[in-house]
Design a protein around this motif. Structure first.
Motif, short mmCIF file in Angstrom:
data_model
loop_
_atom_site.label_atom_id
_atom_site.label_comp_id
_atom_site.label_asym_id
_atom_site.label_seq_id
_atom_site.Cartn_x
_atom_site.Cartn_y
_atom_site.Cartn_z
N ASN A 151 0.82 -1.21 0.00
CA ASN A 151 0.00 0.00 0.00
C ASN A 151 0.86 1.27 0.00
OD1 ASN A 151 0.59 0.76 2.76
ND2 ASN A 151 -0.67 -1.01 3.36
N LEU A 152 0.18 2.41 -0.19
CA LEU A 152 0.87 3.69 -0.33
C LEU A 152 1.66 4.05 0.92
CD1 LEU A 152 1.24 6.04 -2.34
CD2 LEU A 152 -0.75 7.15 -1.31
N GLU A 153 1.13 3.68 2.09
CA GLU A 153 1.84 4.01 3.33
C GLU A 153 3.22 3.34 3.38
OE1 GLU A 153 -0.09 4.53 7.34
OE2 GLU A 153 0.98 2.63 7.65
N GLU A 154 3.26 2.05 3.00
CA GLU A 154 4.55 1.33 2.99
C GLU A 154 5.53 1.98 2.02
OE1 GLU A 154 3.85 -3.28 3.36
OE2 GLU A 154 2.08 -2.36 2.46
N LEU A 155 5.01 2.39 0.86
CA LEU A 155 5.86 3.02 -0.15
C LEU A 155 6.44 4.34 0.39
CD1 LEU A 155 6.82 3.00 -3.16
CD2 LEU A 155 4.82 4.39 -3.65
N HIS A 156 5.56 5.19 0.96
CA HIS A 156 6.03 6.48 1.48
C HIS A 156 7.02 6.30 2.62
CE1 HIS A 156 2.59 9.13 -0.30
NE2 HIS A 156 3.40 8.63 -1.21
N HIS A 157 6.79 5.28 3.45
CA HIS A 157 7.67 5.02 4.59
C HIS A 157 9.10 4.76 4.10
CE1 HIS A 157 8.95 3.72 8.50
NE2 HIS A 157 9.31 2.54 8.02
N LEU A 158 9.23 3.92 3.06
CA LEU A 158 10.57 3.61 2.55
C LEU A 158 11.20 4.81 1.85
CD1 LEU A 158 10.21 -0.03 1.25
CD2 LEU A 158 11.75 0.76 3.01
N MET A 159 10.37 5.59 1.13
CA MET A 159 10.93 6.77 0.48
C MET A 159 11.50 7.74 1.51
SD MET A 159 8.14 7.08 -2.66
CE MET A 159 7.81 8.74 -2.32
N GLU A 160 10.80 7.86 2.62
CA GLU A 160 11.29 8.76 3.68
C GLU A 160 12.59 8.25 4.30
OE1 GLU A 160 7.68 8.94 5.86
OE2 GLU A 160 6.80 10.18 4.27
N GLN A 161 12.80 6.93 4.26
CA GLN A 161 14.06 6.37 4.77
C GLN A 161 15.22 6.50 3.79
OE1 GLN A 161 14.13 2.34 6.32
NE2 GLN A 161 11.95 2.51 6.64
N GLY A 162 14.94 7.02 2.59
CA GLY A 162 16.02 7.23 1.63
C GLY A 162 16.05 6.25 0.47
N PHE A 163 15.07 5.35 0.38
CA PHE A 163 15.03 4.45 -0.78
C PHE A 163 14.30 5.17 -1.92
CE2 PHE A 163 15.48 1.56 2.83
CZ PHE A 163 16.54 0.78 2.39
N THR A 164 15.05 5.95 -2.69
CA THR A 164 14.39 6.84 -3.65
C THR A 164 14.71 6.50 -5.10
OG1 THR A 164 16.18 8.39 -3.30
CG2 THR A 164 14.16 8.80 -2.06
N SER A 165 14.99 5.23 -5.39
CA SER A 165 15.02 4.81 -6.79
C SER A 165 14.14 3.58 -6.90
CB SER A 165 16.45 4.51 -7.26
OG SER A 165 16.88 3.26 -6.76
N ILE A 166 13.60 3.35 -8.12
CA ILE A 166 12.71 2.19 -8.28
C ILE A 166 13.49 0.91 -8.02
CG2 ILE A 166 11.28 0.88 -9.93
CD1 ILE A 166 10.19 3.44 -10.97
#
Ligand SMILES: Cc1cc2nc3c(=O)[nH]c(=O)nc-3n(C[C@H](O)[C@H](O)[C@H](O)COP(=O)(O)OP(=O)(O)OC[C@H]3O[C@@H](n4cnc5c(N)ncnc54)[C@H](O)[C@@H]3O)c2cc1C
Lengths: 92, 380
Positions: free
Chosen positions: A15-30
């Protein structure tokens, strides 16, 4: 609607929450996100999730969509049973 | 220690080294990778972990590492799940020679405290009922072997190392290295770094990193292919492996089956494209040994590099020619499972601590002084 209820990937139930959580941790490439969440690697091979993740990353990184690279396209595009491949290979 | 340490490569090896050094209080650690976390062999591997080896060095490395994996989540304080499935490896003997050799391997493994058992085909079928009984003569089984999620395991090391102060730079490639006045200057695509100690953990590119400082490390990259099926309900506990028939096949907790084999006469090099020849051969092998698995659909195939050494055992040491240049390479297709020991040993060497293991058999000098080597043959 809660971010938890917005499904990004139906194959792996992400879900979107899991995706945003990882992006905030710095995982910002597909490529990074794929390896943490298994997105893009299920039976539909990213047909649903990859455009959504690409758009979410573009918004998060404040970059145009074209600057968010998509991952390598892997064979096979549709699942094929191993037996069918074995049969074909033995008849060659 | 005030020395500046620079690690080239953020695969499982580089991350484990960074963690082990940081945990011992080393402050100045930088890790540089030309791509993203686990972009090399680590993120492409089968991530099986086994202690059933033919050489003593490999047995001991694997045994200590598995003891680490058993508590890795707590030791590293990781929030996620490393998905350690400890349900064994079942290794099939398919020729008379293998049957005899495996009996000897079991004696060696048991003498080192590894609980491997030799099984008859009927005993093996009790563990994996869908095996084709006519495809093998006997088997060996070790319950404490298993499998992990390589992305999560590496992430666990990475997060722990970062918390302890190690600094990581991704998407930055090391292009050249200068060595003057006992100091290394590493030039990358983004800048330059001075370091007192350099560690080569560049996986398939270890040879190229060696050449940058004038060292001829006897390793090379070799493509190995792998595929994954659609996920299904759990039906297979252990990894099933055959060296003679050239196969490994494992159901991961996610439900999908991972399987791979070695393509004979694979040329040396960095090519990692998928081939339909691999798909054909893989499908035929599965149809022979695990026919029921053949009913599953393949959904992806990919490939990665093994970093091959002459005796198929790793090279873990300081360079005898170049002070403060360390290497952890040549894992020959089994570096994921050794990573906990690799990181520990390199940290002990750098800090001049007593070594947990005898490391002579891992030293690069073995290729200079010996003319014959004990070569690991238990490999796919
Ligand atoms: C198909 C396949 C299946 C496998 N199955 C298993 C298994 O079941 N069990 C097992 O234990 N092992 C297995 N392996 C082997 C295992 O993957 C490797 O031994 C292990 O991952 C090596 O880790 P590493 O960190 O040393 O190398 P890598 O993961 O390759 O990391 C090296 C890193 O160095 C970086 N790098 C390279 N050159 C430069 C440069 N010039 N500048 C900056 N960075 C650079 C790369 O980007 C890379 O991230 C398998 C391998 C393959 C390919």
């Amino acid at each position: 609607m809660s971010k938890k209820d917005i499904i990004i990937c139906r194959c792996e139930d992400i879900n979107l929450e899991e995706l945003h959580h990882l992006m905030e941790q710095g995982f910002t490439s597909i490529e990074d996100l794929k390896r943490q969440l298994r997105i893009g690697m299920g039976p539909c091979q990213g047909a649903t999730c990859l455009p959504i993740v690409q758009r979410e990353l573009a918004i998060f990184l404040k970059k145009p969509l074209e600057e968010i690279p998509l991952p390598t396209v892997r064979p096979l595009t549709l699942g094929v049973p191993l037996k069918a491949i074995a049969k074909g290979a033995k008849n060659e | 220690m005030n020395k500046r340490i620079l690690i080239i490569g953020a695969g499982v090896t580089g991350c484990s080294i960074a963690y082990n050094l940081a945990k011992k209080g080393v402050k100045n650690i930088t890790v540089i990778d030309k791509s993203f976390l686990t972009s090399g062999a680590t993120g492409r591997c089968g991530a099986g972990v086994r202690q059933q080896w033919q050489t003593k060095a490999n047995c001991i490395m694997a045994k200590h590492s598995i003891e680490f994996f058993e508590h890795a989540k707590e030791t590293l304080g990781y929030d996620g799940d490393i998905e350690f499935k400890q349900e064994g490896y079942l290794i099939l003997a398919c020729t008379k020679e293998e049957d005899e050799q495996f009996a000897k391997n079991v004696v060696l493994q048991n003498s080192l405290g590894i609980p491997t058992k030799k099984l008859t085909p009927d005993e093996a079928l009790k563990i994996v009922p869908h095996l084709n009984k006519n495809s093998f003569i006997s088997a060996t089984y070790c319950q404490t072997d298993g499998h992990l999620n390589p992305f999560k395991m590496t992430d666990a090391y990475y997060q722990a190392a970062k918390r302890l102060g190690a600094v990581f730079h991704f998407f930055e490639e090391v292009k050249s290295i200068r060595h003057e006045n006992n100091q290394y200057t590493v030039l990358t695509t983004k800048g330059s770094y001075d370091a007192d100690i350099l560690i080569n953990a560049a996986g398939g590119y270890s040879r190229e990193i060696g050449l940058m400082v004038g060292l001829d490390i006897p390793v090379y990259a070799e493509k190995h292919e792998i595929l994954v099926t659609e996920p299904i309900a759990k039906m297979q506990s252990p990894m099933v492996m055959s060296f003679a028939k050239n196969l490994y096949c494992q159901q991961v907790p996610h439900g999908s089956f991972l399987m791979g084999r070695t393509t004979p006469k694979q040329p040396k090099g960095h090519d990692i494209d998928s081939t339909h020849e691999f798909l054909d051969e893989m499908a035929k092998t599965i149809d022979d040994i695990l026919p029921k698995i053949g009913e599953l659909r393949v959904i992806r195939q990919w490939a990665g590099s093994y970093n091959m050494s002459p005796d198929k055992q790793p090279i873990i040491c300081e360079s005898p020619e170049l002070k403060d240049f360390y290497m952890a390479c040549g894992f020959s297709g089994h570096g994921f499972m050794f990573a906990p020991m690799t990181g520990l040993l390199i940290s002990e060497m750098i800090l001049n601590e007593p070594l947990t293991l005898e490391t002579e058999m891992l030293h690069i000098n073995r290729f200079k002084h010996q003319t014959t080597h004990e070569v690991e043959k238990s490999v796919v």
